[in-house]
Design a protein around this motif. Structure first.
Motif, mmCIF file in Angstrom:
data_model
loop_
_atom_site.group_PDB
_atom_site.id
_atom_site.type_symbol
_atom_site.label_atom_id
_atom_site.label_comp_id
_atom_site.label_asym_id
_atom_site.label_seq_id
_atom_site.Cartn_x
_atom_site.Cartn_y
_atom_site.Cartn_z
ATOM 1 N N UNK A 205 27.249 -12.133 -27.883
ATOM 2 C CA UNK A 205 27.594 -11.057 -29.078
ATOM 3 C C UNK A 205 29.095 -10.483 -28.982
ATOM 4 N N UNK A 206 29.729 -11.007 -27.998
ATOM 5 C CA UNK A 206 31.061 -10.153 -27.545
ATOM 6 C C UNK A 206 32.320 -10.381 -28.374
ATOM 7 N N UNK A 208 33.439 -13.821 -28.892
ATOM 8 C CA UNK A 208 34.397 -14.829 -28.342
ATOM 9 C C UNK A 208 34.230 -15.860 -29.842
ATOM 10 N N UNK A 209 35.359 -16.533 -29.464
ATOM 11 C CA UNK A 209 35.496 -17.359 -30.911
ATOM 12 C C UNK A 209 34.789 -18.567 -30.900
ATOM 13 N N UNK A 210 34.214 -18.960 -29.816
ATOM 14 C CA UNK A 210 33.448 -20.139 -29.756
ATOM 15 C C UNK A 210 32.442 -19.880 -28.390
ATOM 16 N N UNK A 211 31.214 -20.544 -28.440
ATOM 17 C CA UNK A 211 30.201 -20.389 -27.273
ATOM 18 C C UNK A 211 29.723 -21.796 -26.793
ATOM 19 N N UNK A 212 30.082 -22.127 -25.424
ATOM 20 C CA UNK A 212 29.622 -23.459 -25.060
ATOM 21 C C UNK A 212 28.400 -23.145 -23.961
ATOM 22 N N UNK A 213 27.457 -23.512 -24.261
ATOM 23 C CA UNK A 213 26.105 -23.127 -23.599
ATOM 24 C C UNK A 213 25.599 -24.628 -22.822
ATOM 25 N N UNK A 214 25.198 -24.562 -21.576
ATOM 26 C CA UNK A 214 24.289 -25.381 -20.710
ATOM 27 C C UNK A 214 23.384 -24.828 -20.163
ATOM 28 N N UNK A 215 22.092 -25.348 -20.517
ATOM 29 C CA UNK A 215 21.170 -24.887 -19.902
ATOM 30 C C UNK A 215 19.584 -25.489 -20.599
ATOM 31 N N UNK A 216 18.785 -24.620 -20.384
ATOM 32 C CA UNK A 216 17.591 -25.091 -20.956
ATOM 33 C C UNK A 216 17.274 -25.010 -22.354
ATOM 34 N N UNK A 221 17.985 -21.975 -27.867
ATOM 35 C CA UNK A 221 17.471 -21.416 -28.968
ATOM 36 C C UNK A 221 17.929 -19.969 -29.263
ATOM 37 N N UNK A 222 17.846 -19.253 -27.954
ATOM 38 C CA UNK A 222 18.086 -17.779 -27.780
ATOM 39 C C UNK A 222 19.536 -17.773 -28.195
ATOM 40 N N UNK A 223 20.528 -18.561 -27.409
ATOM 41 C CA UNK A 223 21.993 -18.515 -27.696
ATOM 42 C C UNK A 223 22.071 -18.774 -28.940
ATOM 43 N N UNK A 224 21.700 -19.736 -29.771
ATOM 44 C CA UNK A 224 22.102 -20.060 -30.936
ATOM 45 C C UNK A 224 21.858 -19.006 -31.920
ATOM 46 N N UNK A 225 20.684 -18.213 -31.577
ATOM 47 C CA UNK A 225 20.237 -17.087 -32.567
ATOM 48 C C UNK A 225 21.127 -15.729 -32.210
ATOM 49 N N UNK A 230 26.760 -13.495 -35.523
ATOM 50 C CA UNK A 230 28.275 -13.259 -35.860
ATOM 51 C C UNK A 230 28.950 -14.494 -36.195
ATOM 52 N N UNK A 231 28.071 -15.548 -36.634
ATOM 53 C CA UNK A 231 28.495 -16.770 -37.052
ATOM 54 C C UNK A 231 29.579 -17.422 -35.961
ATOM 55 N N UNK A 232 29.208 -17.219 -34.769
ATOM 56 C CA UNK A 232 30.199 -17.825 -33.569
ATOM 57 C C UNK A 232 29.582 -19.109 -33.613
#
Ligand code: NAD
Length: 494
Positions: A205-206, A208-216, A221-225, A230-232
């Motif tokens: 929510x900070x 950032x202009x793009x978010x790269x997530x690696x995990x479960x 799903x939570x990261x995407x939500x 902010x349509x990041x």
């Protein structure tokens, strides 16, 4: 690594329980500050250009190689994996870093393209420009290679990075950022924020202009939500339930060795680790005999001769135990190990046969040193079983002649034929999953483009042969256009 006004948590050695360090829990305000500081850093770093960035990234490569032993010891302490496995991980990470540095200019620089009939009097080009500040959220299981699979490519593309390592491996994350900062002292191009889920959510929510997530998958799903607010844009690299298919013409010993390593190295805590094996009936007995002999003596431990280390996240022990218990309760047979293999913090090798297709040991990521092995009629049944989960990350096929043909029918992002996990070590190949394993790609040209946005430009070079996009166009202009289009495309039968 601590700041006086922030809460803290401990980084713990998973084998011994020893507290290695106390680390800050970065809150939303401190994350916003880190992202704000990264903004001018991104401008500066992006402005250096591909050549200078490549030079600095190669310096960093040299630093990592020359300090690999120090980093490997830290990985052993904080993640638990054997030092040798840490050296493998660092080696793969360094190859990727070099590839990203070397190829970013070629992949992302401005290239001209044909403008086509309607813009024949224009030049057309596309270039890939950095997003700005990229947030990276990483897991603990491959705590060097996995985050660097995003970070190296994001940096090579010209972005600044704010990285939140897993709460199980914050010291490794900090070590990586410190090593880069030593060589790029001018600006905070690559910084680390530490903490648990709330810290990750705050990074999403900070701004950032793009978010790269690696995990479960559940966290993905939570990261995407959170990023949706902010349509990041996001790249989501989640878990797997990778299958191996063993065909009748396979090298049986090699296929069993592949499953042993692919399933049990790193204690099975590898996103593209082998978890399920489907073996065609004619070679099943031979395969099982070899697999049992190659896995039953494997030993988990903290010493230098152990084959793999502890289960890094204590809560995962319950998941592993539940998968084994449920499978056995449903009629599976334990060929190696069994219910008693889970002895915290370790899990001995487990091979289960005849596991029902709908059980969790066949459907969900186990993330332990366990393999299910299933006799199938033929390749078609093996492919159907391999494709029968929501997850779709990687796979392996063993066959002398049919490897590629089988690989092409698998619903996943990567396949190694006659080996396991090899795709992850090839920097020019994209890496990522389908379905519940996520989307977007890291590594290779696709991985560089994942951290850049396209900018398309047309430049008018001459007057238009037929001016169309003007209120002052000649009366016959549209008729002429229709005639040209008819002449080009109107001859088809439909
Ligand atoms: P996890 O989902 O528990 O945590 C991953 C990261 O997300 C951690 O840094 C965590 O603190 C953070 N996080 C947790 N909740 C969050 C939230 N609500 N918002 C934002 N961030 C949050 O995963 P893990 O246990 O660290 O890692 C293991 C998983 O990662 C396995 O499923 C494994 O297969 C997967 N993995 C995938 C790849 C790949 O490339 N596809 C590579 C390595 C690991």
């Amino acid at each position: 690594m601590t700041s006086t006004d922030l809460e803290t948590f401990d980084s713990v050695n998973p084998a011994t329980g020893e507290v290695l360090a106390t680390v800050s829990v970065h809150d939303a305000a401190s994350i916003d500050a880190a992202v704000a500081a990264a903004r001018p850093a991104a401008q500066w770093w992006g402005g250096l250009g591909f050549k200078e960035r490549a030079r600095r990234l190669r310096q960093w490569r040299g630093w990592l190689v020359n300090h690999a032993n120090e980093l490997a010891e830290l990985v052993h302490e904080e993640n638990g994996k054997p030092v040798d496995d840490a050296i493998i991980e660092i080696s793969v990470a360094v190859e990727h870093l070099d590839w990203a540095a070397t190829h970013a200019g070629k992949v992302l620089r401005r290239t001209s393209t044909r403008p086509g009939l309607l813009a024949v009097n224009h030049g057309a080009s596309v270039e890939y420009v950095p997003f700005g500040v990229v947030g990276v959220i990483g897991p603990w299981n491959w705590p060097v290679h996995t985050p660097l699979g995003s970070i190296s490519y994001a940096l090579a593309a010209g972005n600044a990075v704010v990285f939140k390592p897993s709460e199980y491996t914050p010291l490794i994350g900090q070590w990586l950022a410190d090593s880069f900062s030593r060589l790029t002292t001018e600006q905070p191009v690559f910084t680390v924020v530490t903490g648990r889920a709330e810290t990750g959510a705050a990074l999403c929510r900070s701004g950032v202009d793009k978010l790269a997530f690696t995990g479960s998958t559940a966290t993905g799903k939570k990261v995407m939500a959170a990023c949706a607010e902010t349509l990041t844009p996001v790249v989501i690299e989640c878990g797997g339930k990778d299958a191996m298919i063993v065909a009748a013409d396979a090298d049986i010993e090699a296929a069993a060795a592949g499953a042993a390593w692919g399933g049990m190295s790193n204690g099975g805590q590898t996103c593209v680790g082998i978890e399920r094996v489907y073996v065609v009936a004619p070679v099943y007995e031979r395969y099982v005999a070899s697999l049992v002999s190659q896995t039953s003596e494997l030993r988990a431990g903290d010493d230098r001769t152990a084959d793999y280390g502890p289960i890094t996240v204590p809560g995962q022990l319950d998941v592993i135990a539940a998968h084994i218990d449920e499978a056995l309760d449903a009629g599976a047979t334990a060929l190696v190990g069994g219910r008693n293999s889970v002895q915290a913090p370790y899990v001995g090798p487990v091979v289960l046969a005849d596991v029902p297709a709908d059980s969790r040991a066949e459907q969900d990521e186990t993330f332990g040193p366990t393999l299910t092995v299933t006799r199938v009629r033929d390749e078609d049944e093996a492919i159907a079983r391999a494709n029968g989960t929501k997850l779709g990350l990687g796979a392996a096929v063993y066959s002398a002649r049919r490897g590629r043909a089988i690989a092409e029918q698998l619903r996943c992002g990567m396949v190694s034929v006659n080996s396991v996990l090899t795709f992850a070590s090839v920097p020019s190949l994209p890496f990522g999953g389908v379905g519940a394993s996520g989307f977007g790609r890291i590594h290779g040209p696709d991985g560089l483009r994942e951290f850049a946005r396209s900018r398309a430009v047309t430049v008018k070079r001459a007057p238009a042969p037929i001016e169309i996009a003007s209120f002052a166009r000649k009366p016959g202009a549209i008729k002429s256009l229709a005639t040209v289009v008819q002449a080009r495309w109107g001859r088809s039968r439909y």
